[in-house]
Design an enzyme around this catalytic site. Structure first.
Site, PDB file in Angstrom:
ATOM      1  N   GLU A  65       8.505  13.100  18.716  1.00 47.42           N
ATOM      2  CA  GLU A  65       9.305  14.287  18.406  1.00 47.42           C
ATOM      3  C   GLU A  65       9.596  14.366  16.911  1.00 47.42           C
ATOM      4  O   GLU A  65       9.409  15.414  16.273  1.00 47.42           O
ATOM      5  CB  GLU A  65      10.616  14.245  19.193  1.00 47.42           C
ATOM      6  CG  GLU A  65      11.651  15.277  18.786  1.00 47.42           C
ATOM      7  CD  GLU A  65      12.997  14.992  19.419  1.00 47.42           C
ATOM      8  OE1 GLU A  65      13.262  15.582  20.475  1.00 47.42           O
ATOM      9  OE2 GLU A  65      13.784  14.199  18.863  1.00 47.42           O
ATOM     10  N   ASP A 241       5.768  17.542  24.807  1.00 41.89           N
ATOM     11  CA  ASP A 241       6.409  18.588  24.008  1.00 41.89           C
ATOM     12  C   ASP A 241       6.243  18.311  22.524  1.00 41.89           C
ATOM     13  O   ASP A 241       6.167  19.234  21.712  1.00 41.89           O
ATOM     14  CB  ASP A 241       7.883  18.722  24.371  1.00 41.89           C
ATOM     15  CG  ASP A 241       8.722  17.528  23.956  1.00 41.89           C
ATOM     16  OD1 ASP A 241       8.257  16.381  24.143  1.00 41.89           O
ATOM     17  OD2 ASP A 241       9.839  17.736  23.454  1.00 41.89           O
TER      18      ASP A 241
END
Length: 636
Positions: A65, A241
């Site tokens: 991330e 993600d």
């Protein structure tokens, strides 16, 4: 005339304006070596501060991330300066440290038998979970295509976590397995493997290469999986993600580089990110490649063939691993049947299926991402409440073991997937945090800004109205929704805001969402609201970034028990003992040397949780990107 041309060139290469200036100010703070956002290797830390327990359990770990935010930050910097070299440098660091180079036996993988089945259990104390060879699994339709396209057996994806300073001491640096505490360079690390109730406070971190040097007799393997015998092995997990956000960052880098006539600067990097998008398709498939839709009963639900094991949503993870070279020539790959709306990224799916520079090379990749784009947009509509917020997600595998869902969840399924208000983890519930709303809707708003897709307009209009109604803006300050409470099932789900907080990253992400929506729709109220949020954030600027003191509501859990089966004993590289008396702090004694440990001692002695100041990399870069985005869209 030459002077005029020169001045115009300077103005074109270095953008200016109030919010772009704020971007540059924040960018400079993030890159100021004295502020400590990066390690000596140039790896972005999760946080400047070390006593940070969230998904990473130490501030000087980092995540995929953080790397994806780093790329995005440098893409904006490329727009501002006209120089995209820092974007290339960010990706080069990412590729060097967090895309695992050590995958020695993936060539022994059999895509007709991707992995041996094991139940996901409800609580950590039900582990290890037995391997069940009799449960049917499907066929992996991607591996041979990817191998043919790129000429090797390799998964080109980010592992989700790095122990940047090798605090645990495993020393799983690139190309090395368990080199120990003296190893230099960031160490790949694993955690979270024991069901939805395994919060960070209940985890047992493990090495990505388990040669049985640390842990117990079988390393750490028999804490998680039940088998008759154990083989030394390597294993990695992707957080999709983050890989999708990297694609999203590359999309903007491409657009802005074209504006600056600088596309050639980043062409090699962009082609590698397109390659990452090719492998990211593993997130679109059921965990065991079982057939998607009404998949109930682990023995009754059949294995899939071709693409009928694809749900086409960006799931919570995918993982891969295999035997150490001297211990066999086999490997495994799994996807995930659960998809949270907060992980969806329609802009990434659009880029991978429509933007020439980012289209992956594999023959079916563009078609897969086009299907994923349509499916993701459907999911937002399916999960949107009458109030405007989005509910949790859907799953092909109820409780992670293909159980029978409650009857009220089988009446209105999503392509045969069952609604789950808290997919994947329950401590805390995965859709309690408002940040999932701002993260995901930001991507949806960017997609709308780029495409003007009419199907998205009413969805965004409803969400932005809800967000503005539930954010408190008073006297130049702000309070963001934090805890959300959910009720009902599709098509009648309702949401209430339970708690508000001063959340930096969710404020900036919401401001950016509103800015993209306003720029695309002409909504002047949203534009003004975004500006007010950014102005309120800027009032909290300090020498290191944007900081608001906070009270971490779970920091009374340092002595929480960590389940270890009775009779199981092992050690960490620093000598910390892992046994049935384990607690979070007992197996992380290094925290007792942390400069902030005295605050924790006061909490454990019965005191209240005091205020802390954190400079999380993702939040600080999110703020910078929000300033930059508003400037790009609206600064004159």
């Amino acid at each position: 005339m030459k002077l005029v041309i020169l001045l115009l060139a300077v103005l074109a290469s270095t953008q200016a304006g109030v919010y772009l200036d704020r971007f540059k100010e924040q960018y400079k703070k993030i890159h100021d070596a004295s502020n400590g956002y990066f390690s000596k290797e140039g790896v972005p830390y999760h946080s400047i501060e070390t006593l940070v327990v969230e998904a990473p359990d130490h501030g000087h770990e980092t995540t995929s991330e953080a790397y994806s935010y780093y790329l995005w930050l440098e893409a904006v910097n490329g727009y501002v300066t006209g120089d995209f070299s820092s974007f290339n440098e960010a990706f080069a660091n990412l590729e060097k440290y967090i895309i695992p180079s050590y995958q020695p036996t993936l060539g022994g993988y059999n895509p007709s038998s991707p992995a041996t089945y094991a139940d996901e259990k409800d609580t950590p104390n039900e582990y290890p979970s037995a391997l069940e060879t009799g449960v049917p699994v499907g066929q992996d339709p991607l591996f041979n295509e990817l191998k043919s396209t790129y000429g090797d057996a390799f998964i080109y994806a980010m592992h989700w976590m790095l122990d940047v300073d090798n605090v645990y001491g495993f020393g799983n640096t690139q190309g090395q397995c368990e080199a120990g505490p003296s190893a230099s360079g960031p160490s790949l690390i694993n955690t979270f493997q024991r069901g939805p109730e395994e919060s960070v406070w209940r985890t047992i971190p493990q090495p990505t290469c388990d040669t049985f040097k640390y842990g117990g007799t079988n390393g750490f393997l028999d804490l998680f999986v039940g088998d008759n015998s154990y083989t030394q092995q390597w294993k990695y997990t992707a957080a999709p993600d983050a890989d999708a956000r990297a694609v999203q960052a590359a999309f903007w880098a491409v657009q802005w580089a074209k504006e600056k006539n600088a596309l050639s600067q980043i062409s090699d990097t962009v082609s590698k990110i397109a390659k990452m998008g090719d492998y990211l398709r593993y997130s679109l498939f059921d965990k065991y490649f079982k057939k998607v839709g009404d998949c109930v009963g682990k023995n009754a639900c059949p294995g899939g063939s071709g693409k009928d094991s694809a749900h086409y949503l960006i799931s919570w993870y995918f993982a891969w691993g295999g035997a150490m070279p001297d211990h066999g020539n086999w490997a495994w790959i799994i996807g995930d049947g659960a998809a949270h709306f907060g992980y969806q990224n329609p802009l990434a799916a659009y880029a991978l299926s429509n933007v020439d520079e980012l289209k992956p090379k594999s023959s079916s990749a563009v078609e897969d991402w086009a299907t994923s784009l349509a499916r993701q947009l459907e999911l937002y509509e399916y999960l949107q409440t009458p109030e405007g917020a989005f509910a949790g997600g859907v799953t092909n595998s109820w409780k992670g073991r293909y159980d029978t869902p409650d009857s009220n969840l089988t009446k209105d399924t999503f392509h045969g997937l069952f609604y789950d208000w808290e997919p994947v983890y329950h401590d805390p519930p995965s859709n309690r945090w408002y940040g999932m709303q701002s993260w995901s809707t930001d991507r949806l708003a960017q997609y709308y800004y780029v495409t003007k897709d009419a199907t998205v307009e009413p969805i965004l209009k409803k969400w932005t109205a809800w967000a503005m109604d539930n954010i408190i803006l008073e006297n130049g300050d702000f309070q963001m929704p934090d805890h959300l409470v959910w009720d009902g099932v599709p098509p009648e789900i309702h949401v209430k805001v339970d708690i508000h907080t001063h959340e930096i990253g969710t404020a900036s992400a919401t401001a950016r969402t509103l800015a993209y929506w306003a720029a695309a729709s002409g909504d002047t109220a949203a534009k003004d609201f975004a500006k007010q949020l950014l102005d309120a954030l800027y009032k909290y600027a300090d020498t290191k970034g944007i900081t608001i003191p906070e009270t971490p509501d779970m920091y009374n859990r340092f002595e929480e028990p960590v389940y270890v089966p009775s009779g199981w004993t092992g050690t960490y590289p620093n000598g910390d003992v892992i046994d049935s008396t384990a607690t979070f702090i007992k197996i992380r004694s290094f925290f007792k040397d942390d400069p902030d440990w005295s605050k924790i001692e006061k909490i454990l002695a019965g005191g209240d949780i005091p205020e802390f100041e954190f400079h999380r990399f993702w939040a600080q870069t999110d703020v910078a990107i929000a300033f930059g985005t508003y400037g790009i869209l609206f600064d004159e």
